[in-house]
Design a protein around this motif. Sequence first.
Motif, short mmCIF file in Angstrom:
data_model
loop_
_atom_site.label_atom_id
_atom_site.label_comp_id
_atom_site.label_asym_id
_atom_site.label_seq_id
_atom_site.Cartn_x
_atom_site.Cartn_y
_atom_site.Cartn_z
N ALA A 46 7.63 -13.75 -15.31
CA ALA A 46 7.39 -15.10 -14.82
C ALA A 46 7.37 -15.16 -13.30
CB ALA A 46 8.46 -16.04 -15.37
N VAL A 47 8.33 -14.48 -12.67
CA VAL A 47 8.39 -14.47 -11.20
C VAL A 47 7.17 -13.75 -10.63
CG1 VAL A 47 9.67 -13.62 -9.21
CG2 VAL A 47 10.90 -14.67 -11.11
N ALA A 48 6.78 -12.62 -11.23
CA ALA A 48 5.61 -11.89 -10.76
C ALA A 48 4.36 -12.74 -10.86
CB ALA A 48 5.44 -10.60 -11.56
N ALA A 49 4.21 -13.48 -11.97
CA ALA A 49 3.04 -14.35 -12.14
C ALA A 49 3.02 -15.47 -11.11
CB ALA A 49 3.04 -14.93 -13.55
N CYS A 50 4.20 -16.00 -10.81
CA CYS A 50 4.31 -17.06 -9.80
C CYS A 50 3.99 -16.51 -8.41
CB CYS A 50 5.71 -17.64 -9.84
SG CYS A 50 6.03 -18.93 -8.61
N GLN A 51 4.51 -15.32 -8.10
CA GLN A 51 4.31 -14.72 -6.78
C GLN A 51 2.86 -14.32 -6.54
OE1 GLN A 51 7.30 -11.65 -7.15
NE2 GLN A 51 8.69 -12.71 -5.76
N ILE A 52 2.19 -13.81 -7.57
CA ILE A 52 0.80 -13.39 -7.38
C ILE A 52 -0.08 -14.60 -7.09
CG2 ILE A 52 0.04 -13.49 -9.80
CD1 ILE A 52 -0.82 -10.68 -7.34
N GLU A 53 0.24 -15.74 -7.70
CA GLU A 53 -0.53 -16.95 -7.43
C GLU A 53 -0.26 -17.45 -6.01
OE1 GLU A 53 -1.57 -21.27 -9.43
OE2 GLU A 53 0.27 -20.23 -10.01
N LYS A 54 0.99 -17.37 -5.58
CA LYS A 54 1.33 -17.82 -4.23
C LYS A 54 0.68 -16.93 -3.18
CE LYS A 54 5.50 -20.55 -4.72
NZ LYS A 54 6.82 -20.88 -4.13
N LEU A 55 0.63 -15.63 -3.45
CA LEU A 55 -0.03 -14.72 -2.51
C LEU A 55 -1.51 -15.01 -2.43
CD1 LEU A 55 -0.16 -12.32 -0.60
CD2 LEU A 55 -0.23 -10.80 -2.60
N ASN A 56 -2.13 -15.23 -3.58
CA ASN A 56 -3.57 -15.50 -3.61
C ASN A 56 -3.94 -16.74 -2.81
OD1 ASN A 56 -6.00 -16.92 -5.54
ND2 ASN A 56 -6.30 -14.83 -4.84
N PHE A 198 4.69 -7.00 -10.89
CA PHE A 198 3.89 -7.26 -9.68
C PHE A 198 3.52 -5.90 -9.07
CE2 PHE A 198 2.64 -8.34 -5.49
CZ PHE A 198 2.35 -9.69 -5.47
N PRO A 199 2.23 -5.66 -8.81
CA PRO A 199 1.81 -4.38 -8.21
C PRO A 199 2.10 -4.37 -6.71
CG PRO A 199 -0.08 -5.81 -8.54
CD PRO A 199 1.09 -6.56 -9.10
N PHE A 200 3.37 -4.17 -6.37
CA PHE A 200 3.80 -4.37 -4.98
C PHE A 200 3.56 -3.16 -4.08
CE2 PHE A 200 7.52 -2.84 -7.27
CZ PHE A 200 8.09 -1.92 -6.41
N TYR A 201 2.99 -2.09 -4.61
CA TYR A 201 2.61 -0.97 -3.75
C TYR A 201 1.42 -0.25 -4.37
CZ TYR A 201 5.10 2.13 -7.01
OH TYR A 201 5.52 2.81 -8.12
N ASN A 202 0.69 0.49 -3.55
CA ASN A 202 -0.54 1.14 -4.00
C ASN A 202 -0.21 2.48 -4.67
OD1 ASN A 202 0.01 1.64 -1.01
ND2 ASN A 202 -1.27 3.39 -1.49
N ASP A 203 0.01 2.43 -5.94
CA ASP A 203 0.39 3.63 -6.70
C ASP A 203 -0.82 4.53 -6.96
OD1 ASP A 203 1.95 5.37 -8.02
OD2 ASP A 203 2.28 4.15 -9.80
N GLY A 204 -0.58 5.83 -7.02
CA GLY A 204 -1.58 6.78 -7.48
C GLY A 204 -2.55 7.29 -6.43
N ILE A 205 -2.43 6.85 -5.18
CA ILE A 205 -3.40 7.24 -4.17
C ILE A 205 -3.15 8.67 -3.66
CG2 ILE A 205 -2.27 6.55 -2.00
CD1 ILE A 205 -5.83 5.64 -3.14
N LYS A 206 -2.02 9.27 -4.08
CA LYS A 206 -1.71 10.62 -3.63
C LYS A 206 -2.78 11.62 -4.04
CE LYS A 206 2.29 10.35 -5.63
NZ LYS A 206 3.62 10.71 -6.19
N ASN A 207 -3.50 11.32 -5.12
CA ASN A 207 -4.55 12.23 -5.59
C ASN A 207 -5.65 12.42 -4.55
OD1 ASN A 207 -3.25 12.53 -8.02
ND2 ASN A 207 -4.31 10.82 -8.98
N MET A 208 -5.75 11.49 -3.61
CA MET A 208 -6.79 11.60 -2.59
C MET A 208 -6.57 12.79 -1.67
SD MET A 208 -8.11 8.03 -1.13
CE MET A 208 -9.21 9.05 -0.17
N TYR A 209 -5.33 13.27 -1.61
CA TYR A 209 -5.04 14.39 -0.70
C TYR A 209 -5.64 15.69 -1.21
CZ TYR A 209 -1.43 11.21 1.10
OH TYR A 209 -0.77 10.14 1.64
N THR A 210 -5.96 15.74 -2.49
CA THR A 210 -6.51 16.95 -3.08
C THR A 210 -7.81 17.35 -2.37
OG1 THR A 210 -5.60 16.32 -5.22
CG2 THR A 210 -7.30 18.02 -5.22
#
Length: 312
Positions: A46-56, A198-210
């Motif tokens: 519920a908090v994540a859904a509320c926060q994503i709307e406020k950020l948008n 809430f997706p509060f950080y960019n996960d999975g981008i480490k693969n770009m270093y390959t």
Amino acid sequence: MMAAKLNKVFFYCIIFVSIIKAQKGVDYSDYKSQSDHQKFFKTRRAVAACQIEKLNKGALVVVLKDNQLLINGLVKANNQSLAQEKFLSQFVINKNILVAFKSSFTFSKVYFIYSSTLDSLNKGVRKNIFLDTTLTVNSEIELKENDYFLCFRDYVYNSSIGFVKEDSAKFVSENGNPGGTEYFVIKNKYGHQLKKPFPFYNDGIKNMYTGIKGKIFEFQTYFESSLTLKGTNYFPNSNYLAELKEIKEGKRKPVKYVNSSNAQSIKISKDLLFEILQSSVASLNEDLKNFYLESKVDGDKAKSKEFDKYCY
């Protein structure tokens, strides 16, 4: 003697069986009831859904380092050359971050601020602290959105705090063990990192270093006077790695950087390359958009009112 040994063995067997039974019989509701667990899960969504709307509808304030204390200390120690090197390298990193957000972040309005003026923002200042594309404070830029979230280049922490009511949030400090990789991390206005889903950080981008060989890469900056933002220039190159590959393949001549009174080469680590940062921002932006759509479908937004005290 034999009886004594048997008694000892029997005693240890009893202890062992007791431990096994205790482990099998662990009821985690002893530590947190099932209803509390369900409430926490419901609160998170519920908090994540509320926060994503406020950020948008609101804004993301990207906090950039300025290394001012370090630079001032080097100047005071009469180490002008190292002070200039630190000043210019931070300028290059900040410019990479700023252009990456300007080109790839569309989920909400975005502003930029130096960490040294973050305290002013916390105290309600909404003008004369925000940066334009030259990384200088522009008095015409004003934060008009009611809701805003902070974004740092930071580690993700195993947070020491749960959900905190807004009326006491400014008195609460967040601690915890950091992970080993820096990301773009979204936090609330009090500096507490947000919580999943809430997706509060960019996960999975480490693969770009390959496939990217080397840890340190070199760029050229230009300036009119030492330690002055005005007149300092550097332009992120979105084709830098492709050009570097062509140089190694002999298809392009190597670039030779010549330092002078108005130019200096700067070296930064690969995780701060413009192309890496741009992809990180694009990944974060996409995650935010997807979660925003998911939260609407799930209907969590309609359930969030009882949790508004945590939505900030």
